[in-house]
Design an enzyme around this catalytic site. Sequence first.
Site, short mmCIF file in Angstrom:
data_model
loop_
_atom_site.label_atom_id
_atom_site.label_comp_id
_atom_site.label_asym_id
_atom_site.label_seq_id
_atom_site.Cartn_x
_atom_site.Cartn_y
_atom_site.Cartn_z
N GLU A 1 26.67 -1.15 6.33
CA GLU A 1 25.28 -0.73 6.15
C GLU A 1 24.53 -1.66 5.18
O GLU A 1 23.39 -2.04 5.43
CB GLU A 1 25.23 0.71 5.64
CG GLU A 1 25.88 1.72 6.56
CD GLU A 1 25.33 1.71 7.97
OE1 GLU A 1 24.25 1.12 8.20
OE2 GLU A 1 25.98 2.26 8.87
N HIS B 1 24.73 -1.51 19.65
CA HIS B 1 26.08 -1.28 19.11
C HIS B 1 27.16 -1.74 20.07
O HIS B 1 28.30 -1.95 19.68
CB HIS B 1 26.26 0.20 18.79
CG HIS B 1 25.32 0.69 17.73
ND1 HIS B 1 24.07 1.16 18.02
CD2 HIS B 1 25.45 0.75 16.38
CE1 HIS B 1 23.45 1.51 16.89
NE2 HIS B 1 24.27 1.25 15.89
#
Length: 755
Positions: A367, A454
């Site tokens: 992240e 993703h």
Amino acid sequence: MPLRQNALVRPRRLTALALAAVGSLLALAVPDSATAAPAHPARAKIAATPRADAAQTPLSPARRTALIRSAQSEAAGTAQRIGLGAKEKLVVKDVIRDADGTTHTRYERTYAGLPVLGGDLVVHDDSGRTTVTKANAAQLSVPSLSPKITTAGATAKALTASKQDQVRGAKVADASRLVVWAGTGKPVLAWETVVEGVQRDGTPSELQVVTDAATGKQLLAAEKVHTGTGTGQYVGTVPLGTTPSGPTYQLADPDRAGHRTYDLGQGTSGTGTLFTDDNDVWGDGLPSNRQTAGVDVAFGAAATWDFYKEAYGRNGIRNDGVAAYSRAHYGSNYVNAFWQDSCFCMTYGDGSGNTHPLTALDVAAHEMSHGVTAATAGLVYSGESGGLNEATSDIFAAAVEFHANLAADPGDYLVGEKIDINGDGTPLRYMDKPSKDGSSRDSWSSTLGSVDVHYSSGPANHFFYLLSEGSGAKTVNGVSYDSPTYDGQAVSGIGIENAAAIWYRALTTYMTSTTNYSGARTATLAAAADLFGAYSPTYLAVADAWAAINVGNRIALGVNVAPVADQISGVNQVVSLQLDAYTTNTGASLTYEATGLPDGLTISPDGLISGTPTTLGTGDITIKVTDSTGATASVTFSWQIAYVYANASRVDIPDNGAAVESPVTITGRDGNASATTKVYVNIVHTYRGDLTVDLVGPDGTVYSLLNRSGGSADNVDQTFTVDASTQPLNGTWKLRVQDRASIDVGYIARWQLTP
């Protein structure tokens, strides 16, 4: 991005959904069928040390600020020096300086005072030589700065987009702003709107919507929230940076710019309460102790900070010495984690039953690496660039794990293996063979840009694994891998430290917001050349790893000769053809030999074919190149010597205006032209789909060569064949070109006729 399958993960029953700019770990998608070539035996790794003069010089915040100010003061001159238009201005985003003094200055652009989305570029200055890497090479020009779509219309379009992305509680953060969109194709005037709300899984949403200001067409919808001593649940017992405060201690790290870790208490807004403790011994490894998640979170932030600083001299996520902050215990049963650039913060949910927090080390590094990407290349979170954005976070998550070297969480090439999102002990993603997750792609294909980011990250993750460890079966830190290759050939690894160093330099120095997979290959090869030398074994391994995921070709050992197109030259007209060859044998020199050259032509020692051909005819030419070690390579092509007539005078093509013509006149010839008359056309013009191109014969007959085909591709560099057998050779032939749409302009550079 958050960690869910809309971030890190996504429920399998859902169709593909691209997230916008909040980064998470999960994604939502239906499994794709995926096939791959067999795995290959492992090869020995390539050992190499990066060149010291290519290392980025660590900059203090004050020094970095001074360099940015200096670059900004010179921005007007730089814009002129690199050929920008009068309405364009440069705004400095960052400056990187290598140990040898080379600077790489990253700029955003404005046009007539409007921000240009996709107009970013990097100026590389090396000992007086300047090169530029642009996100969009198209000429920056729009026909009008007056929008046909109103602000209210743009807002309505953005809210509709948020409904399609299932954003709850959607509201426009600020009024839509007028911009120039240059993210794809030719630049257009557009509105940018940011819609705030909540994504379906509870992740905050900041949906960036870009709308064509003339047509109302949606140009982009990208999520801006990226979903991604103490004893932690995942990191074990680790040292923590804390700060005394009276009789207690705060989870505020004095060694990393005061990074603070908060307990949101299952809330979804604000910062919550700063973690405190009375004895500076935090957590017990169990999720029932609220400090346990705080330990994982604080250590993850520290390990990520340390990795970037120790490996690359980077001073924090933005390289400005400023710390982000972290928030644990977000929401209830929230199965994700996310990076939010707008608050410069990391947020973690507690997972299913609030007992499986998404606070593992690779989640934290994933992240926060979204923040590094935002501060550098700014890869747009859609299409192929979005997949590269996600892959970058997975790549550095793996690198951070290996760098931290924790006994409780050894380095691996699995994503989210500790958090067990699926409840079956499986990771979210597999870097050695991405298709094992049921949805990710192993290799590049032309449809990759339509896949959720993703899953389109899979080929880049696969590239990184192959570059780090090589193909075939092997065990690393107790985990078994067996990585296949698309082209059926083995790949030698170079080690994760060198692979990550190449990716980092490519990201920070050469990639831009619109970089796709082909561009990433170019960027990593440039980075490998900087760090290890062009055509070094490490450089060749980078090319091999890209070929192993179907991006580009491998580079052969020894001498390589670039293909030569078949040639047509005019009799009694001067010829100059430079051959392109190189050798991977360090320091070796090249010699050239040619057989079958047309009469009047010779080849020089450095591979320049020149002279004036004297005899009509066609023959095969073979070029043999030998290096000083004895390695050789050859290339063969045909060369026709014919009557060729050319015009190389520039003719400007007006925007959406009248046709222009470029003539050639033939005299002294008998008979008619052939049924296979060749017309070579070289037109420099962005968006070739605007153009019609015709050949006009001496008697006025028109032969269509190009009729607004090619779409948004730039330029025409092509040979056409027409049946002109009814035309007399003698007379004036014309190339007629017309631009039939607004915005893009260009010119006829050269054309030639072989009748």
